[in-house]
Design a protein around this motif. Structure first.
Motif, mmCIF file in Angstrom:
data_model
loop_
_atom_site.group_PDB
_atom_site.id
_atom_site.type_symbol
_atom_site.label_atom_id
_atom_site.label_comp_id
_atom_site.label_asym_id
_atom_site.label_seq_id
_atom_site.Cartn_x
_atom_site.Cartn_y
_atom_site.Cartn_z
ATOM 1 N N PHE A 1 7.667 -7.322 -15.857
ATOM 2 C CA PHE A 1 9.042 -7.250 -15.887
ATOM 3 C C PHE A 1 9.443 -6.386 -14.874
ATOM 4 O O PHE A 1 10.102 -6.564 -13.790
ATOM 5 C CB PHE A 1 9.472 -6.625 -17.332
ATOM 6 N N ALA A 2 8.828 -5.188 -14.774
ATOM 7 C CA ALA A 2 8.812 -4.331 -13.556
ATOM 8 C C ALA A 2 8.732 -4.961 -12.077
ATOM 9 O O ALA A 2 9.373 -4.520 -11.395
ATOM 10 C CB ALA A 2 8.120 -2.853 -13.859
ATOM 11 N N ARG B 1 7.427 -14.279 -7.229
ATOM 12 C CA ARG B 1 7.531 -14.798 -8.724
ATOM 13 C C ARG B 1 6.131 -15.369 -9.078
ATOM 14 O O ARG B 1 5.689 -15.128 -10.082
ATOM 15 C CB ARG B 1 8.445 -15.888 -8.813
ATOM 16 N N GLU C 1 8.935 -8.123 -11.393
ATOM 17 C CA GLU C 1 9.944 -9.013 -11.153
ATOM 18 C C GLU C 1 10.910 -8.293 -10.559
ATOM 19 O O GLU C 1 11.811 -8.728 -9.673
ATOM 20 C CB GLU C 1 10.295 -9.774 -12.471
ATOM 21 N N VAL C 2 11.539 -7.367 -11.512
ATOM 22 C CA VAL C 2 12.898 -7.028 -11.219
ATOM 23 C C VAL C 2 12.795 -6.002 -9.850
ATOM 24 O O VAL C 2 13.854 -5.800 -9.290
ATOM 25 C CB VAL C 2 13.505 -5.999 -12.055
ATOM 26 N N THR C 3 11.647 -5.904 -9.168
ATOM 27 C CA THR C 3 11.677 -4.943 -7.779
ATOM 28 C C THR C 3 11.360 -6.053 -6.881
ATOM 29 O O THR C 3 10.902 -5.533 -5.619
ATOM 30 C CB THR C 3 10.714 -3.915 -8.163
ATOM 31 N N ARG D 1 11.532 3.234 -6.495
ATOM 32 C CA ARG D 1 10.239 2.357 -6.014
ATOM 33 C C ARG D 1 9.204 3.312 -5.467
ATOM 34 O O ARG D 1 8.167 2.895 -5.332
ATOM 35 C CB ARG D 1 10.997 1.361 -5.109
#
Ligand SMILES: Nc1ncnc2c1ncn2[C@@H]1O[C@H](COP(=O)(O)OP(=O)(O)OP(=O)(O)O)[C@@H](O)[C@H]1O
Ligand SMILES: [Mg+2]
Lengths: 227, 285
Positions: free
Chosen positions: A102-103, A111, A105-107, A79
């Motif tokens: 996507f990047a 939302r 969201e997953v970090t 990160r």
């Protein structure tokens, strides 16, 4: 901020890739990492990203040491250190916006804010007009901008780029480089691997590190008399 | 949590055939196990019925004194596994024989002497008799000088207990084997699912997603596959049970605890299998 101390990397199949490599990159520096094919540029970047560990020696990145960071904590480094590939590695079939989202969201971005944040990142790289385009319909230069926006998602301190312009024409190459310099001006260190010497010459302000067969043979900040 | 469920659901929607097939295969493997449980359970309950009838009978000499008999009842009653020791006098023995065998009733009216000996009947606690405890009681009973003879159908009892042990061991081995089969199937399915998602997983690791975020949806997917397989197996077993019950002979349905236990195991093995598969993938990349 990035420090390699007597780093060697030996692959079981191909033998020695890096030998006794030592250098340091302070905050906000722009570095070109150059050398012939097979000289160890990609290996060096992967070590800095802790996708691999040195055989001997130590890699220190944003406060984490290769000798003391367990695999389950490598995400913390990721990160703080963005990565850009020559071949983009975007998720096919998704739009530019979705790829950046996507990047986020997953970090762990909230939302409700992901879309707005992704939109802002795309405009930072000058691509807000193409946010809704599926990435496979974008030009190489545009795709590379999407990957840069993605790499910036977690506001890293360093950007690593492995031949990011290798698949681009001259114009797109200039565009990407200008973008790197803009980002660098905001305080982010950039380490870019390339064997395009002409490109390096046109940015004399950058530091140049040259590898040859896994050894550091030239450092523009430590000329003649150094190593 | 929301993301975990969404991602897992996405996995199912993306590869319905794969998930369906693996659930089916798991279901079939567990179905075999279900059938075996059904058989084992019925053998066990048949054996339990027989076991309740296991008893040791000690026939007494004519000379046995009431005080001796009383102390023998105390001694035998204190042995492990013994439920009760009952004394039957000669008169009671004759009476019982009359009731059970009508021919004797006719003859015995003419008898001058009662030919039936007095006896001690030793019953065992339900579910507890073992070949050893029955043998020990029989040996203790024949040790009394006033005991003429001890009967307990030794061979028959030993066979019964052997049968029960074989049943338990076979169930364990088969259960283990089919659990492994189910785990392998789910593990393979999850590996395929991981492979289908390798691009996303690559990006997730690249940008610094936590491993748990990658692992959880796949874990859930494995668990749900296990649950679907388990449910299918339960339905198939129920169907087989109904068919046998109506067409062949009356059976007992397996205890509900076994069924819930089986489903739970399906879920656990599903999660475990996917955990292994994902771990392996994360290590390789
Ligand atoms: N994963 C690997 N397994 C085995 N050997 C490897 C691996 N990656 C790199 N090497 C070897 O290490 C050496 C350095 O490779 P590296 O990719 O770092 O060079 P490079 O400078 O990036 O070259 P290029 O300009 O062609 O990209 C090469 O000899 C290569 O064969
Ligand atoms: Mg390379």
């Amino acid at each position: 901020m990035i420090k390699l101390l007597n780093v060697s990397k030996v692959y079981k199949r191909t033998g020695s890739a890096l030998e006794d490599l030592t250098f340091e990159v302070p905050k906000g520096q722009f570095v070109f990492l150059t050398g012939h094919s097979g000289s160890g540029k990609s290996t060096t970047l992967r070590l800095v990203h802790m996708a691999e560990r040195p055989t001997t020696g130590e890699v220190r990145v944003v406060g984490f040491s290769s000798q003391r960071t367990p695999p389950r904590e490598v995400w913390k480094i990721r990160r703080r250190v963005g990565f850009v590939f020559q071949d983009f590695r975007l998720l096919p079939g998704r739009t530019a916006l979705e790829n950046v989202a996507f990047a986020l969201e997953v970090t762990g971005a909230p939302r409700g804010e992901v879309r707005a944040m992704a939109q802002r990142l795309l405009s930072k790289v000058g691509l807000s007009a193409k946010a809704a385009s599926p990435v496979h319909q974008l030009s190489g230069g545009e795709q590379q901008r999407v990957t840069i926006a993605r790499a910036l998602a977690s506001e890293p301190l360093v950007l690593l780029a492995d031949e990011p312009t290798g698949n681009l024409d001259d114009r797109a190459t200039r565009g990407v480089l200008d973008l790197f310099w803009q980002i660098n001006a905001l305080g982010m260190a950039v380490i870019m691997a390339t064997h395009d010497l002409e490109l390096i010459r046109s940015y004399p302000a950058a530091r140049v590190l040259e590898l040859d067969q896994g050894r550091l043979v030239f450092d523009s900040h430590q000329p003649a008399g150094g190593r | 949590m929301g993301r975990t469920v969404r991602e897992a659901a996405l996995g199912f929607r993306r590869a319905p055939l794969l998930t369906g097939l693996s659930a089916l295969m798991v279901g079939l493997a567990l179905f075999v196990l279900g059938l075996f449980s059904l058989v084992t359970h019925n053998i066990r309950s048949a054996v339990a019925d027989l076991e309740e009838r296991v008893e040791v009978v000690a026939y007494l000499r004519e000379t046995a004194q009431p005080a001796e008999i009383e102390s023998a009842i105390q001694t035998l009653g204190a042995l492990p596994g013994v439920e009760e020791v009952r004394f039957f006098s000669k008169a009671q023995a004759l009476e019982r024989a009359r009731q059970e065998l009508p021919e004797i009733a006719e003859v015995s009216a003419d008898l001058a002497v009662n030919p039936f000996p007095a006896s001690l009947e030793i019953r065992f606690l339900p579910g507890s008799p073992t070949a050893e405890s029955v043998g020990a009681v029989a040996a203790a009973a024949s040790g009394f000088p006033f005991v003429e003879d001890v009967r307990y159908g030794r061979e028959w009892v030993e066979r019964l207990f052997l049968l029960r042990r074989i049943g338990a061991i076979t169930t364990l081995i088969l259960g283990g084997a089919f659990a492994i089969v189910a785990t392998l199937i789910i593990g393979t399915a999850i590996r395929i699912a991981v492979f289908a998602r390798r691009d996303e997983i690559f990006i997730m690791r690249l940008v610094g997603a936590r491993d748990s975020l990658i692992r959880r949806p796949l874990l859930l997917e494995g668990a749900v596959t296990g649950l679907m397989g388990g449910t299918l197996a339960a339905l198939l077993t129920w169907g087989a049970y109904q068919a046998v019950y109506h067409l062949l002979f009356k059976l007992e349905w397996i205890p509900p605890g076994w069924m819930w236990g089986g489903l739970l195991l399906g879920v656990l093995f599903g999660a475990m299998a996917s955990n292994l598969a994902v771990r392996r993938h994360l290590k390789e990349v």
